[in-house]
Design an enzyme around this catalytic site. Structure first.
Site, mmCIF file in Angstrom:
data_model
loop_
_atom_site.group_PDB
_atom_site.id
_atom_site.type_symbol
_atom_site.label_atom_id
_atom_site.label_comp_id
_atom_site.label_asym_id
_atom_site.label_seq_id
_atom_site.Cartn_x
_atom_site.Cartn_y
_atom_site.Cartn_z
ATOM 1 N N HIS A 13 -2.678 6.804 3.785
ATOM 2 C CA HIS A 13 -1.244 7.053 3.885
ATOM 3 C C HIS A 13 -0.902 8.361 3.178
ATOM 4 C CE1 HIS A 13 -0.846 3.228 5.623
ATOM 5 N NE2 HIS A 13 -0.268 2.547 4.650
ATOM 6 N N CYS A 16 0.813 -1.221 0.000
ATOM 7 C CA CYS A 16 0.000 0.000 0.000
ATOM 8 C C CYS A 16 0.845 1.268 0.000
ATOM 9 C CB CYS A 16 -0.945 -0.004 1.195
ATOM 10 S SG CYS A 16 -0.144 -0.221 2.796
#
Length: 338
Positions: free
Chosen positions: A242, A112
């Protein structure tokens, strides 16, 4: 993943759900229907064209080859096969063509953190040829799984009622450990009112597994085996999404205006870049969205041909489930036309 399969175009026909014996027999809602969950077995893959794996590495290593042997192409979201030279590591916006070169019948979905920046970097690399990347990540608690989210909320409950915490060294740690205990956290230090410069497991030279994934996966996805990459991964008290600060150097001269235009034209990138008006992407604005969001685009003052970017992406969507779904859709299109 089930939400995405329900929201995106239906190219599948039957969707078969598979899990451990513990979950077998349950029914989950997919595309408006209640679908029975089957127990994992060899026979469950019979008749399956594309098998999307979201399981621990050891389960993927054992069962992905079995699924292939029963006729399926596997899209694997674990780290088990990402660096295998016979397994393509695919971001459809960047290297969709590599999906056809899969001698093991397996296609890997990147980590990710790597995925958060790859749409933007891929668009810029195609125009100006990327030479090096220095990355600092600010990773959400959900990157550590549900246990990470639960731990963050538990810690926030501990610190929320005491405005004196954070004014004395160690007081947050003591408060959290007194209420929650010294063990059981997926993080190396309290995350509430804190940042933790550690994500992943320890590797040689003081690096973490997460930092090496950023380096190795970026090289493979972009087809640049000698790309210079250095990453520092930091966990922050954010639930989902993120963020990355990216310092990217190119072989050719690039201006901020040209880079911004290229990113605006990239179909899966959203540019929010007007700092004077307080406009730039932040995790609370990006969570739940599919694109990559980019802002704070600057020419590095002391480094020629180098841009600084701030990038945000939902680590559970494009950072995991969405990219896997996009890979599966590429495979479905291929299987339909061959």
């Amino acid at each position: 993943m089930l939400q995405l399969l329900s929201q995106r175009a239906d190219v599948w026909g039957e969707i078969r759900l598979v899990a451990s014996k513990r979950s077998a027999g349950k029914k989950l809602r997919v595309r408006g229907e209640d679908v029975l969950v089957h127990a994992l077995s060899e026979k469950v893959f019979d008749g399956v064209d594309v098998a999307m794996f979201d399981v621990p590495d050891d389960v993927a290593r054992e069962w992905a080859p079995i699924a292939v042997s029963r006729g399926a192409v596997v899209v694997d979201n674990s780290g088990a096969f990402r660096m295998d030279p016979d397994v393509p590591l695919v971001v459809p916006e960047v290297n969709a063509g590599t999906v056809r070169n899969r001698p093991l019948g397996i296609v890997s979905n990147p980590n990710c953190t790597t995925l958060t920046m790859m749409d933007a970097l891929g668009a810029l690399h195609a125009r100006w040829s990327l030479e090096s990347v220095v990355v600092a990540s600010y990773q959400a608690a959900s990157g550590a799984g549900q246990v990470g989210v639960d731990r963050l909320y538990d810690e926030l409950e501990v610190v929320a009622g005491d405005r004196t915490l954070g004014t004395v060294a160690g007081d947050v740690r003591r408060a959290v450990e007194d209420k929650l205990g010294e063990t059981g956290s997926p993080f190396a230090a309290p995350l509430a009112l804190n940042v933790v410069p550690w994500a992943g497991s320890a590797q040689d030279g003081g690096w973490t597994s997460e930092e090496l994934k950023v380096r190795n996966e970026s090289r493979k996805i972009l087809g640049l085996p000698d790309l210079k990459v250095s990453a520092t991964c930091v966990r922050v008290p954010v639930v989902t999404t993120h963020s990355l600060v990216v310092h990217a150097t190119f072989a050719e001269q690039v201006s901020v205006e040209e880079a911004r235009t290229t990113l605006v034209q990239a179909p899966t990138v959203v540019v929010i870049d007007d700092p004077g008006s307080g406009d730039f992407p932040t995790p609370v604005d990006v969570v739940g969205a599919d694109p990559t969001f980019v802002g704070r685009i600057r020419q590095a003052l002391d480094f020629p041909n180098t841009l600084e970017l701030f990038v945000c992406g939902d680590n559970l969507r494009k950072g995991a489930a969405l990219n896997a779904a996009q890979i599966a859709e590429l495979l479905a299109e291929e299987l339909t036309t061959t």
